[in-house]
Scaffold this active site. Structure first.
Site, short mmCIF file in Angstrom:
data_model
loop_
_atom_site.label_atom_id
_atom_site.label_comp_id
_atom_site.label_asym_id
_atom_site.label_seq_id
_atom_site.Cartn_x
_atom_site.Cartn_y
_atom_site.Cartn_z
N HIS A 269 2.20 0.53 -3.45
CA HIS A 269 1.51 -1.07 -4.17
C HIS A 269 1.06 0.64 -5.49
CE1 HIS A 269 -1.04 -4.70 -6.61
NE2 HIS A 269 -1.52 -2.69 -7.23
N GLU A 270 -0.03 1.37 -5.64
CA GLU A 270 -0.79 2.13 -6.69
C GLU A 270 1.02 3.14 -7.16
OE1 GLU A 270 -2.77 1.47 -8.07
OE2 GLU A 270 -4.01 0.01 -6.86
N HIS A 273 2.95 1.07 -9.56
CA HIS A 273 1.95 1.50 -11.00
C HIS A 273 2.82 2.52 -11.43
CE1 HIS A 273 0.21 -2.07 -11.42
NE2 HIS A 273 -0.78 -1.95 -10.19
#
Length: 504
Positions: A269-270, A273
């Site tokens: 997920h990170e 980003h």
């Protein structure tokens, strides 16, 4: 003031604002990763000072004069975009009296402390009074910004800085959420009634997993994904996040020694980003052209890498050998086993952060509907726990046993309203739409199976990252995918995936 000097003033303010916000993010990173335990008092004061400086810059008379005098028709399209974005933030800031800004800062500080105590003691009544103040102040803020607008939409569209998401109407949000809440519950019910036997304990039955070895395994995967370590750090934080810019990203995760897939999905997920931060045009650093186009677009990037890549069977065919090298107890696990484990639907789930990909978005819809009702004055703060239980029973077929596991589970309402929309609009809905657009041009399944991630990086860079805030949100989505935001692709993806998994 000449045309050139007016624009120069606007751009200088933009760069100072961006640098201050980036500094604040570094302080936040440090407080979660490296700061000594007794540093909290000084850190709070430091961040409060930066917040005040950003507020003063956004509302500065010098910036207002430059915006009044600049002739946008004589500017290039890129410079017009810079002016558009800075003008919006200046107009929002100056519409709200300084005293109201101070009152909101005060109440959010008190509300966070009240929330922590209320959650610990399972006592909604201890949080309710300060939450009432917060709701009332947000209504007042919205009235100042646009007295004729729907207060909830004014709050949604007029956030400032990194958390902003302008240029997406509330009608789009409501239309998307209405489709999800009519379509997802029947799928959830069918999955729960299914007798399919998935390998849900693939990881949990083979533990424990040392946290340091997990970190090494995750770093090996990040290498394969193409993370540029010259521009990134990878650390541990209580709640994972990724802050940064094209030159410097601070990527964090967590570790669960009973189940490495938990920290790994957070890492993916990170990483999503991080790809956005790294893909922004470095030559425009500091201006809106070098900044992400809001949290909905940001969420699409985390959703693509966490779910469409990280939860795919082709990806586990590629990375399971890496996990087996670090954790020999997984040697008899298969990619299908791992795929089923990371995509299992929990039988009973009342906690948002522990929710699976199918049920997660109903958690967001519950919170959003309650927020809208609060801001509209249709319900009182005291009625929230009862309404919460009712909506959870209606949408998910479960209800919490306590307020601690109900409306007190998240800290968001102590600091922001709306607090949750982007989690679904970006991470779920837009991620599926972006993935479908990329898939029309790339053989993604085969590329992922073979560890070829650069084509996806390039597609995202060309279609999304390089544009920064050059285009308004819906125009960027239209250019990248051929359509404005729609729930079609997400619902097709979810239904196909989970009905196939659970044979329902």
């Amino acid at each position: 003031m000449s045309q050139s000097s007016s624009y120069q003033t606007i751009e200088e303010h933009a760069k100072r604002l961006h640098n201050l916000e980036q500094t604040d993010h570094l302080l936040r990173w440090d407080s979660d990763v490296m700061m000594p335990p007794e540093g909290t008092t000084a850190r709070s004061s430091q961040r409060e000072t930066l917040s005040k400086m950003m507020h003063d810059l956004r509302g500065a008379d010098a910036l207002g004069n430059a915006l009044d005098r600049v002739n946008e028709q004589q500017l290039s399209e890129d410079k017009q975009a810079v002016v558009r974005e800075i003008r919006r933030e200046h107009e929002v800031t100056t519409a709200v009296p300084d005293e109201l800004h101070r009152e909101i800062a005060d109440v959010t500080a008190r509300a966070h402390e009240a929330w922590k105590e209320a959650k610990e003691n399972d006592d909604w009544a201890a949080f309710a009074p300060v939450f009432k103040e917060h709701v009332e102040l947000r209504r007042e803020w919205a009235h100042n910004v646009n007295p004729d607008g729907d207060p909830y939409e004014v709050l949604w569209k007029n956030k400032l800085g990194y958390t902003s998401q302008p240029h997406i109407s509330l009608s789009i949000v409501n239309r998307v959420f209405d489709r999800l809440k009519s379509t997802l519950p029947p799928i959830i019910e069918d999955v729960r009634e299914s007798d399919a036997d998935l390998a849900t304990d693939t990881f949990t039955s083979r533990g424990p997993y040392d946290a340091e070895i997990q970190k090494e395994a995750f770093e090996t995967v990040l290498d394969e994904l193409g993370l540029d370590w010259g521009r990134a750090r990878f650390d541990t934080a209580p709640h994972p996040f990724s802050y940064g810019n094209p030159h410097d990203v601070r990527l964090t995760t967590r570790f669960d020694e009973a189940d490495p897939s938990s920290g790994f999905t957070a890492t993916m997920h990170e990483f999503g980003h991080t790809t956005y931060h790294h893909g922004l045009p470095a030559e425009h650093y500091g201006t809106p052209l070098g900044r992400a186009r809001g949290l909905t677009i940001h969420g699409s990037q985390s959703g693509v890498w966490e779910n469409h890549v990280g939860r795919s069977e082709s990806f586990w065919e590629f990375i399971l050998p890496i996990f087996q090298e670090h954790f020999p107890q997984l040697e008899d696990a298969t990619p299908t086993d791992a795929y089923e484990a990371v995509n299992q639907v929990n039988e009973s789930n009342v906690i948002r952060t522990a929710a699976d990909e199918l049920t997660y978005h109903m958690h967001i819809i519950v919170r959003t509907e309650i927020e809208q009702a609060l801001i509209a004055g249709e319900i009182t703060v005291d009625e929230v726990p009862h309404l919460w239980d009712k909506k959870y029973e209606q949408y998910l077929g479960v209800a919490p046993d306590s307020d601690r596991d109900g409306p007190l589970q998240d800290p968001h309402w102590s600091g922001d309203l709306p607090g949750f929309i982007n989690y679904t609009l970006g991470h779920g809905v837009l991620a599926a739409q972006v993935w479908a657009a990329a898939e029309r041009e790339l053989p993604l399944d085969d590329q992922i199976r073979n560890g070829q991630f650069e084509p996806l990086h390039q597609w995202m860079g060309e279609n999304i990252h390089q544009h920064g805030q050059r285009y308004e949100s819906q125009e960027l989505v239209q250019r990248a995918t051929g359509e404005k935001i729609t729930a079609d692709y997400f619902l097709e993806y979810i239904e196909d995936k989970f009905r196939n998994l659970y044979n329902c």
